[in-house]
Scaffold this motif. Sequence first.
Motif, PDB file in Angstrom:
ATOM      1  N   PRO A  18       5.705  35.470 -15.789  1.00 43.26           N
ATOM      2  CA  PRO A  18       5.062  35.297 -14.482  1.00 43.26           C
ATOM      3  C   PRO A  18       6.051  35.131 -13.331  1.00 43.26           C
ATOM      4  O   PRO A  18       5.776  35.572 -12.209  1.00 43.26           O
ATOM      5  CB  PRO A  18       4.195  34.044 -14.664  1.00 43.26           C
ATOM      6  N   LEU A  19       7.207  34.524 -13.586  1.00 44.08           N
ATOM      7  CA  LEU A  19       8.188  34.384 -12.509  1.00 44.08           C
ATOM      8  C   LEU A  19       8.710  35.745 -12.074  1.00 44.08           C
ATOM      9  O   LEU A  19       8.882  36.003 -10.870  1.00 44.08           O
ATOM     10  CB  LEU A  19       9.355  33.494 -12.960  1.00 44.08           C
ATOM     11  N   GLU A  20       8.952  36.629 -13.026  1.00 43.98           N
ATOM     12  CA  GLU A  20       9.412  37.964 -12.657  1.00 43.98           C
ATOM     13  C   GLU A  20       8.329  38.735 -11.906  1.00 43.98           C
ATOM     14  O   GLU A  20       8.625  39.525 -11.004  1.00 43.98           O
ATOM     15  CB  GLU A  20       9.868  38.728 -13.899  1.00 43.98           C
ATOM     16  N   ARG A  21       7.081  38.497 -12.266  1.00 43.03           N
ATOM     17  CA  ARG A  21       5.985  39.129 -11.516  1.00 43.03           C
ATOM     18  C   ARG A  21       5.978  38.653 -10.072  1.00 43.03           C
ATOM     19  O   ARG A  21       5.772  39.442  -9.142  1.00 43.03           O
ATOM     20  CB  ARG A  21       4.641  38.790 -12.168  1.00 43.03           C
ATOM     21  N   LEU A  22       6.216  37.357  -9.880  1.00 46.43           N
ATOM     22  CA  LEU A  22       6.249  36.821  -8.518  1.00 46.43           C
ATOM     23  C   LEU A  22       7.394  37.430  -7.716  1.00 46.43           C
ATOM     24  O   LEU A  22       7.256  37.719  -6.524  1.00 46.43           O
ATOM     25  CB  LEU A  22       6.380  35.292  -8.559  1.00 46.43           C
ATOM     26  N   VAL A  23       8.533  37.648  -8.365  1.00 49.97           N
ATOM     27  CA  VAL A  23       9.666  38.287  -7.690  1.00 49.97           C
ATOM     28  C   VAL A  23       9.286  39.714  -7.294  1.00 49.97           C
ATOM     29  O   VAL A  23       9.525  40.150  -6.156  1.00 49.97           O
ATOM     30  CB  VAL A  23      10.912  38.288  -8.595  1.00 49.97           C
ATOM     31  N   CYS A  24       8.685  40.446  -8.223  1.00 48.76           N
ATOM     32  CA  CYS A  24       8.298  41.839  -7.945  1.00 48.76           C
ATOM     33  C   CYS A  24       7.265  41.927  -6.827  1.00 48.76           C
ATOM     34  O   CYS A  24       7.252  42.903  -6.073  1.00 48.76           O
ATOM     35  CB  CYS A  24       7.752  42.499  -9.218  1.00 48.76           C
ATOM     36  N   ALA A  48       0.244  31.974  -6.144  1.00 54.42           N
ATOM     37  CA  ALA A  48       1.442  32.020  -6.982  1.00 54.42           C
ATOM     38  C   ALA A  48       1.265  31.132  -8.209  1.00 54.42           C
ATOM     39  O   ALA A  48       1.658  31.513  -9.328  1.00 54.42           O
ATOM     40  CB  ALA A  48       2.656  31.582  -6.174  1.00 54.42           C
ATOM     41  N   LEU A  49       0.670  29.959  -8.033  1.00 54.82           N
ATOM     42  CA  LEU A  49       0.475  29.053  -9.162  1.00 54.82           C
ATOM     43  C   LEU A  49      -0.495  29.623 -10.183  1.00 54.82           C
ATOM     44  O   LEU A  49      -0.384  29.341 -11.384  1.00 54.82           O
ATOM     45  CB  LEU A  49      -0.010  27.690  -8.657  1.00 54.82           C
ATOM     46  N   LEU A  50      -1.447  30.412  -9.720  1.00 54.60           N
ATOM     47  CA  LEU A  50      -2.373  31.044 -10.665  1.00 54.60           C
ATOM     48  C   LEU A  50      -1.630  31.933 -11.651  1.00 54.60           C
ATOM     49  O   LEU A  50      -2.016  32.041 -12.815  1.00 54.60           O
ATOM     50  CB  LEU A  50      -3.434  31.848  -9.906  1.00 54.60           C
ATOM     51  N   ARG A  51      -0.555  32.573 -11.186  1.00 59.49           N
ATOM     52  CA  ARG A  51       0.252  33.397 -12.083  1.00 59.49           C
ATOM     53  C   ARG A  51       0.830  32.553 -13.216  1.00 59.49           C
ATOM     54  O   ARG A  51       0.875  32.964 -14.362  1.00 59.49           O
ATOM     55  CB  ARG A  51       1.389  34.051 -11.303  1.00 59.49           C
ATOM     56  N   LEU A  52       1.283  31.337 -12.870  1.00 59.94           N
ATOM     57  CA  LEU A  52       1.868  30.464 -13.881  1.00 59.94           C
ATOM     58  C   LEU A  52       0.792  29.949 -14.849  1.00 59.94           C
ATOM     59  O   LEU A  52       1.055  29.757 -16.037  1.00 59.94           O
ATOM     60  CB  LEU A  52       2.576  29.291 -13.232  1.00 59.94           C
ATOM     61  N   GLU A  59       3.106  20.731 -13.683  1.00 58.46           N
ATOM     62  CA  GLU A  59       3.219  19.874 -12.503  1.00 58.46           C
ATOM     63  C   GLU A  59       4.593  20.002 -11.862  1.00 58.46           C
ATOM     64  O   GLU A  59       4.723  19.962 -10.635  1.00 58.46           O
ATOM     65  CB  GLU A  59       2.934  18.415 -12.870  1.00 58.46           C
ATOM     66  N   THR A  60       5.623  20.146 -12.688  1.00 56.44           N
ATOM     67  CA  THR A  60       6.964  20.366 -12.141  1.00 56.44           C
ATOM     68  C   THR A  60       6.984  21.601 -11.251  1.00 56.44           C
ATOM     69  O   THR A  60       7.575  21.589 -10.162  1.00 56.44           O
ATOM     70  CB  THR A  60       7.993  20.518 -13.280  1.00 56.44           C
ATOM     71  N   LEU A  69       7.556  23.897  -6.292  1.00 53.46           N
ATOM     72  CA  LEU A  69       7.456  25.120  -5.503  1.00 53.46           C
ATOM     73  C   LEU A  69       6.889  24.883  -4.111  1.00 53.46           C
ATOM     74  O   LEU A  69       6.799  25.815  -3.316  1.00 53.46           O
ATOM     75  CB  LEU A  69       6.622  26.169  -6.248  1.00 53.46           C
ATOM     76  N   ARG A  70       6.534  23.631  -3.808  1.00 52.42           N
ATOM     77  CA  ARG A  70       6.197  23.298  -2.417  1.00 52.42           C
ATOM     78  C   ARG A  70       7.454  23.292  -1.553  1.00 52.42           C
ATOM     79  O   ARG A  70       7.383  23.470  -0.340  1.00 52.42           O
ATOM     80  CB  ARG A  70       5.538  21.916  -2.345  1.00 52.42           C
TER      81      ARG A  70
END
Length: 393
Positions: free
Chosen positions: A352-358, A387-391, A320-321, A326-327
Amino acid sequence: MILQLYIHFPFCKRKCFYCDFVSGPENDETIASYCFALQKEIRLMGEKYAGARVSTVFLGGGTPSIVPRREMEGVLGALRASFDFLPDAEFTTEANPGTLEAEWLETAMRYGLNRLSLGTQAAQDGLLRTIGRIHTFAQTRSAVSLARSCGIKNLNLDLMLGLPGQTLEAYRESVDAVAALAPEHISAYSLILEEGTPLQAMAAQGKVSLPGEDETAEMYEQGAQWLKAAGYERYEISNFARPGYACRHNIGYWQGAWYLGLGAAAHSMLPPDADEAAGGAGRVRRANTNDLRRYIAAMQADGEAVEERTPICAREAMFETMMLGLRMTEGVSERAFLETHGISLTARYGTPLERLVCEGVGQWLGGAPGNRRFALTARGLEMQNEALLRLME
């Protein structure tokens, strides 16, 4: 304990065609009974959270501005008598441009109201009629003038995009017309067809035609640019403000503040009691009954209208954080995440955060590791759900 308050007023002159909130038309007797019950809940919760200090208040609905002045004064008087407000507390009410009156507004301001949010939605009266709004844009102009004459210096105007029959040009016209009124804050939301609403039925029956996904996406992207050019910086997916006027109440929701909801259908996020904490909950979500008459009866009987209590486990709290943080364009603070959850952001979500960066939808902002913020890029804000699906993976 710092606490935010939300007070729900489930009354409208007429329910908008797209609305699935708990609200509807009621008579003066029901409103009076409801406000009396609400005062009781306010007093009881004030006793329960006697050590709390209130940082923000938000009157929502429904339409708070149709509650008669006498009843509203009773509610606000109970609120002030029951809770300890910080000196700079932000105090907002929603209002419909067609129902706002000077005496009502001045009464609320005597109890600390300092921010007004008007449901403008569009500048074209035809579009307003299509979605069931009862006001005209001329009434928005009048409401803005009234608010300024009463001394409101923090004003939000709501806009909607993706409306039936709305074109990019029409949305540009609405953005320009609202910006010309010089509010300090503008919220620009995309229409969501909620199940069971009249508008959803009208769309299913072919009575109205909505813009396609690409056209709505263009309205969203272009609208952000138009608002920036007009002096409004986006600080959240759908919210834009002049410097110093971001909505503190909503930021509290997105950053995990404690909040207490009062009234029918109101939701809260609060610390757990001893048993809940022993079971592993770090916070508890609770919801009052969404039935107006059941709420009144419950408050008359035993002063307890809560129907749902949901303990939030550590794993869910961390997600939830991220989902809420991330909104915001400033994203999620590494330091705050560690202090809240006892684990570093990268330890929990590093891969997953690094994937989002890439993929170009996420970015690290400022400072060395441990003092950074993780945020979505402009492209990422447009596809936050992906993006949230990645997390979640």
